[in-house]
Design an enzyme around this catalytic site. Structure first.
Site, PDB file in Angstrom:
ATOM      1  N   HIS A 163      -6.172   1.109  -0.327  1.00 17.37           N
ATOM      2  CA  HIS A 163      -5.531   2.373   0.045  1.00 17.37           C
ATOM      3  C   HIS A 163      -4.470   2.071   1.101  1.00 17.37           C
ATOM      4  CE1 HIS A 163      -8.989   5.265  -1.284  1.00 17.37           C
ATOM      5  NE2 HIS A 163      -8.737   4.330  -2.189  1.00 17.37           N
ATOM      6  N   GLU A 180      -3.875   3.188   4.086  1.00 23.16           N
ATOM      7  CA  GLU A 180      -4.373   2.987   5.453  1.00 23.16           C
ATOM      8  C   GLU A 180      -5.012   1.610   5.618  1.00 23.16           C
ATOM      9  OE1 GLU A 180      -4.952   7.456   4.539  1.00 23.16           O
ATOM     10  OE2 GLU A 180      -5.082   5.562   3.458  1.00 23.16           O
TER      11      GLU A 180
END
Length: 159
Positions: free
Chosen positions: A56, A58
């Protein structure tokens, strides 16, 4: 270098999310990690590009920031993410010790386009024996030895 603002950093995250979709690189998510008003790392969602469900935006940005700063502890950093972090990313942000999260879209906005984390949030509230994914404990008496070694190790670094 010109002084950047939080809105500038968020725009960077949003631009990453848009670029990712427009160039068919993956999901519409971007993240930027900042320390002392300087961009340390940035990434878009890399799940499809890397065939990695943990990639992802992040988490990819955290990995890059840790390499850049040569540490696993991102205290003093902030993260700007184009969407409220999912449970996995939120856990990674806490583990990285990031000081603050700025987000644009909400988890409801994400759910509305098919990225619904409600199932994971609800599973976390259940006892292990009630979850959809079976949890089976094996060899706890053997596994505890590694923890005992850790407790007395001279090489132990708490994180």
């Amino acid at each position: 270098m010109e002084n950047q603002t939080g809105e500038n950093f968020m725009r960077m995250a949003i631009e990453l999310s848009e670029y990712n979709v427009k160039h068919n690189h993956g999901g519409p998510f971007g993240a930027v990690i900042v320390k002392d008003n300087m961009v340390i790392a940035r990434s878009a969602n890399r799940v499809m590009a890397e065939n990695d469900p943990t990639a992802h935006a992040e988490i990819a940005a955290i990995r890059l920031a840790c390499k850049e700063l040569e540490t696993y502890n991102l205290s003093g950093c902030e993260i700007y993410t184009s969407c409220e972090p999912c449970p996995m990313c939120l856990g990674a942000i806490y583990w990285a010790r990031i000081d603050k999260i700025y987000y644009a879209n909400t988890k409801t906005d994400a759910a509305n386009i098919g990225f619904d984390d409600f199932f994971i949030y609800s599973e976390l509230e259940l006892d292990m024996d009630k979850r959809k994914l079976p949890f089976v404990q094996l060899l706890p008496k053997e596994a505890i030895n590694a923890f005992k070694i850790w407790e007395t190790s001279d090489f132990k670094t708490p994180y």
